[in-house]
Design a protein around this motif. Structure first.
Motif, short mmCIF file in Angstrom:
data_model
loop_
_atom_site.label_atom_id
_atom_site.label_comp_id
_atom_site.label_asym_id
_atom_site.label_seq_id
_atom_site.Cartn_x
_atom_site.Cartn_y
_atom_site.Cartn_z
N LYS A 1 -62.11 -47.09 -115.98
CA LYS A 1 -62.10 -47.13 -114.79
C LYS A 1 -62.85 -46.62 -113.89
N LEU A 2 -63.68 -47.91 -112.49
CA LEU A 2 -64.27 -46.75 -112.20
C LEU A 2 -63.90 -46.71 -109.78
N GLY A 3 -62.76 -47.84 -110.15
CA GLY A 3 -62.30 -47.79 -109.14
C GLY A 3 -61.55 -48.45 -108.94
N HIS A 4 -60.44 -48.34 -107.50
CA HIS A 4 -59.59 -49.11 -107.57
C HIS A 4 -59.87 -50.25 -106.08
N VAL A 5 -59.29 -51.35 -105.36
CA VAL A 5 -58.47 -51.90 -103.91
C VAL A 5 -57.85 -52.10 -103.72
N ASN A 6 -57.57 -51.48 -102.58
CA ASN A 6 -56.28 -51.78 -101.79
C ASN A 6 -56.05 -53.10 -101.09
N VAL A 7 -55.03 -53.60 -100.86
CA VAL A 7 -55.22 -54.45 -99.22
C VAL A 7 -53.57 -54.62 -99.25
N VAL A 8 -53.60 -54.40 -97.67
CA VAL A 8 -52.12 -54.15 -97.04
C VAL A 8 -52.21 -55.50 -96.41
N GLY A 9 -50.91 -55.67 -96.78
CA GLY A 9 -50.62 -57.31 -96.28
C GLY A 9 -49.89 -58.04 -95.87
N SER A 10 -49.66 -59.40 -95.47
CA SER A 10 -48.28 -60.02 -95.42
C SER A 10 -47.70 -60.85 -96.04
N ASP A 11 -48.87 -62.03 -97.00
CA ASP A 11 -48.23 -62.56 -97.62
C ASP A 11 -48.16 -61.78 -99.20
N VAL A 12 -47.65 -62.78 -100.18
CA VAL A 12 -48.23 -61.52 -101.77
C VAL A 12 -49.48 -62.49 -102.10
N GLU A 13 -49.35 -64.15 -102.03
CA GLU A 13 -50.10 -64.51 -102.49
C GLU A 13 -51.90 -64.07 -102.03
N GLN A 14 -51.85 -63.75 -100.47
CA GLN A 14 -53.08 -64.48 -100.09
C GLN A 14 -53.83 -62.95 -100.29
N THR A 15 -52.65 -62.20 -100.25
CA THR A 15 -53.07 -60.74 -100.17
C THR A 15 -53.32 -60.57 -101.70
N ARG A 16 -52.94 -60.63 -102.39
CA ARG A 16 -53.64 -60.71 -104.38
C ARG A 16 -54.39 -61.53 -103.98
N LYS A 17 -54.99 -62.54 -104.16
CA LYS A 17 -56.51 -63.35 -103.57
C LYS A 17 -57.07 -62.04 -103.42
N THR A 18 -57.31 -61.47 -101.82
CA THR A 18 -58.08 -61.09 -101.03
C THR A 18 -58.26 -59.64 -102.42
N ALA A 19 -56.91 -58.79 -102.96
CA ALA A 19 -57.65 -58.25 -103.76
C ALA A 19 -58.50 -58.28 -105.27
N ALA A 20 -57.76 -59.26 -105.92
CA ALA A 20 -58.69 -59.50 -107.05
C ALA A 20 -59.57 -59.84 -106.41
N ALA A 21 -60.52 -60.92 -105.90
CA ALA A 21 -62.11 -61.22 -105.41
C ALA A 21 -62.44 -59.99 -105.25
N ALA A 22 -62.28 -59.08 -104.67
CA ALA A 22 -62.81 -57.91 -103.89
C ALA A 22 -63.53 -57.25 -105.22
N ALA A 23 -62.10 -56.82 -105.84
CA ALA A 23 -62.32 -55.90 -107.29
C ALA A 23 -63.32 -56.81 -108.14
N HIS A 24 -63.44 -58.59 -107.99
CA HIS A 24 -64.03 -59.47 -108.67
C HIS A 24 -65.76 -58.72 -109.02
N PHE A 25 -65.92 -58.93 -107.41
CA PHE A 25 -66.98 -58.51 -106.75
C PHE A 25 -67.81 -57.26 -107.48
N LEU A 26 -66.92 -56.00 -106.95
CA LEU A 26 -66.97 -55.15 -106.74
C LEU A 26 -67.62 -54.79 -108.98
N MET A 27 -66.55 -55.30 -109.57
CA MET A 27 -66.85 -55.61 -111.21
C MET A 27 -68.60 -56.66 -111.42
N HIS A 28 -68.70 -57.77 -110.75
CA HIS A 28 -69.49 -58.43 -111.41
C HIS A 28 -70.51 -59.28 -110.24
N GLY A 29 -70.62 -58.38 -109.18
CA GLY A 29 -71.94 -58.80 -108.12
C GLY A 29 -71.68 -60.49 -108.12
#
Lengths: 408, 408
Positions: free
Chosen positions: A368-396
């Motif tokens: 566990k190297l870190g985490h990304v938090n994203v606040v938003g209003s739409d659940v799916e959009q916010t999930r996508k953003t957080a997941a994409a950000a974390a994925h990039f931090l993990m994999h480049g």
């Protein structure tokens, strides 16, 4: 290497008139307690295993020592107003000794035992009427066989102590497999229990804080998305729950905190099965499924934990956004060639709303190297953003065709 | 007293692969930068005057030294990826020397000069067409007399350098008074300027961050309530402004940041006069009127400042609540008998939503000891809560009949 305050304590680190909290453990939870201690004007003394550990990097009063050594513990807690933990592995006999010496340990071993021994926890939760899967002590291959039949083979075997993030948990797929496993583990001296393997819809986490005086405040229940036994995502509040369901889960966390005498933050990990909830695990400290509170709640779990162990009034747990999503940044099998700062830059360039939290750790697969938090209003959009950000931090690299789109 | 890493640096404090920011200055602004550095995974080295200063208390890499000493500055910046400040008082010739040696200083002296010398600032702002009060250099009693007549006696006399929180500002009420004051100050070697004393409706603050690459992001304009020359309250966003007025103020802050080549956070303090705005002062660092961003904005001014000076992409400056109010906690003439923790407890008991930030400083009349942030939806209610909380922290008693009500 120059280690600040090694083995001595640093009085200059502590503000006049404000409490000192000794934190046993040097991981990211202790690190993020320091973040909040700074703002509260309190201060932390960390008992760390190494001067460059996650928490030791960021604190001005660090003692290097061993949390299983009563002498090191005594040095760490000397003069502290309260003592707390970023893990559950301090021997309870040491904590009992400190308490006998007048040290203010929070949470106390009488509560911690329920987070340390899964069988003791299951029994106690059963007594207070909390919903738990069927379970049994497993002291022999015969015990295992009886339980296997009782639950029609849906068995989850667990080490009573020491498991985390999917370690110490087994799902044998046959009566024979179970027997062989039990025999092997018992011969290795691993105390065991078994519980019914539930076909759950999803996992939830109900978090709450409680003070020694008895004030209790829950946060909204979150959905905890797991992969390979590790939390990878938390969605707050958990989508698709009725008010009644939410309330039931929150009340459950409050009643567990009260019945077990928990102080500080408690995470009640839950299985959801056809709209019903069952307690899975307990953690008596800030918890991965509570990291969203740093951005999404008026009071973060780290601030609340410090306030709770100091017996201060608790802060509001109101949310600041319709939805907050936390995505974990775990070390991949191969470290990306792009530097960690390069990865942060790319994430921020695409998502100015992504809040990156890094723990100061070297890259290692599964860590566990870190985490990304994203606040938003739409659940799916916010999930996508957080997941994409974390994925990039993990994999480049992005998990979608973002770069391609940009290049065309 | 044991001082960590005195004069040596502490490599263990810096996470592998992440940038190190040298911060010159040891006050609360540096302290709150450390809060954000921890979460970003970056790290800070502080050049502090004392090991128990506000920022030194909370950092793991502290150098004790003098920011007017080039040798101490060189030690502090050694190996740092960027160098920044929590005040504007480092001699520019030292910064020029560091830059010549290849050190990445942000903001640069070429911008800082406009926050250091009020006359230079006024002239430059006039050149770029920013709205400023009428002003003049005052190099003699004659200059003062001419300017007095020009503005019909509405004169604000200012020391060109070194003023803060109402210091270095005078409002002479007669031609003769002005003359006497100017003669005295010039004889003491204080360089002076004068500007028209505006009859302003209120004060505003437009804050913005800019990176060396030129990315700029403003926060919403806030109302800054002053008392005795000191900011006591900030209301974000400023109530009662039209969209057009807000936009004008934000654009002004952006254009000042760009025209002056500011990097990091810039506060443009404004006077509002009949719906028009005029620039009062500039600060090139996180600013008291930006503390609300810790709770009220996706990206706080402290995180943004670190990102900006590292030339990272800037974070979202969206607000998290309809209104956020910051109230300063200043030392009163007499320290309350109730302990500081006792005061925190009472405030939290009444207002679980009050976010208390304390700077680790001893009580002293007029000293900035901390602040309280409250997010809410109703401006007046939120202001009342923040003000009541701050008042209690200062005085140990409520400013309304709360206790009486409770007791009856």
């Amino acid at each position: 290497m120059n280690t600040p305050a090694e083995n001595t304590g640093n009085p200059a680190a502590h503000a006049p008139g404000m409490p000192v909290i000794a934190v046993i453990g040097d991981g990211q939870l202790a690190r993020m307690m320091q973040t909040e201690a700074i703002e509260l004007g309190c201060s932390i003394r960390v008992l760390a295993g190494a001067p460059d550990s996650s928490a030791a990097q960021v604190c001005a009063d660090v003692l290097i020592g061993d949390y299983t050594d009563i002498g090191d513990l005594r040095r760490a807690v000397d003069g502290a107003d309260a003592v707390t933990f970023d893990h559950e592995h301090v021997p309870n006999e040491h904590l009992d000794a400190l308490i006998a010496e007048g040290v203010n340990v929070q949470p106390q071993p009488s509560a911690l035992i329920f987070a340390q021994d899964k069988l003791v926890m299951r029994k106690r939760l059963g007594e207070i009427g909390a919903p738990v899967p069927r379970f049994a002590a497993i002291d022999s291959v015969e015990d295992a066989a009886v339980f296997f039949d009782e639950v029609d083979g849906a068995v989850c075997l667990k080490a009573r102590r020491g498991g985390y993030d999917g370690n110490g948990v087994w799902f044998p797929d046959s009566r024979e497999g179970l027997g062989t496993l039990v025999e092997k583990l018992l011969s290795e001296g691993v105390p065991l229990m078994a519980e019914e393997k539930l076909s759950f819809t999803r996992e939830l986490s109900a978090m709450v804080a409680r003070t020694p005086s008895g004030e209790v405040r829950p946060w909204p229940v979150v959905e905890s998305v797991q992969s390979g036994g590790i939390c990878v995502e938390a969605i707050a509040p958990a989508p698709g729950m009725s008010d009644e369901q939410r309330e039931r889960a929150e009340k459950l966390s409050v009643s567990v905190a009260e019945a077990l005498g928990v102080t500080g933050v408690l995470a009640v990990e839950l299985f959801e099965v056809d709209g019903e909830i069952f307690v899975n695990e307990l953690a008596m400290r800030p918890h991965n499924t509570g990291h969203w509170t740093q951005e999404g709640s008026v009071t973060s779990q780290f601030e609340q934990h410090l306030r709770a162990v100091l017996d201060f009034p608790l802060g509001s747990t109101e949310t600041l956004a319709p939805v907050t999503v936390m995505a974990n940044v775990l070390g991949a099998d191969k470290e990306p060639e792009m530097s960690v700062t390069g990865r942060c830059v790319e994430v921020w360039r695409r998502f100015p709303e992504a809040k990156i939290h890094l723990y100061g750790k070297g890259y290692r697969p599964g860590r566990k190297l870190g985490h990304v938090n994203v606040v938003g209003s739409d659940v799916e959009q916010t999930r996508k953003t957080a997941a994409a950000a974390a994925h990039f931090l993990m994999h480049g690299e992005w998990d979608d065709n973002y770069l391609n789109k940009k290049e065309h």
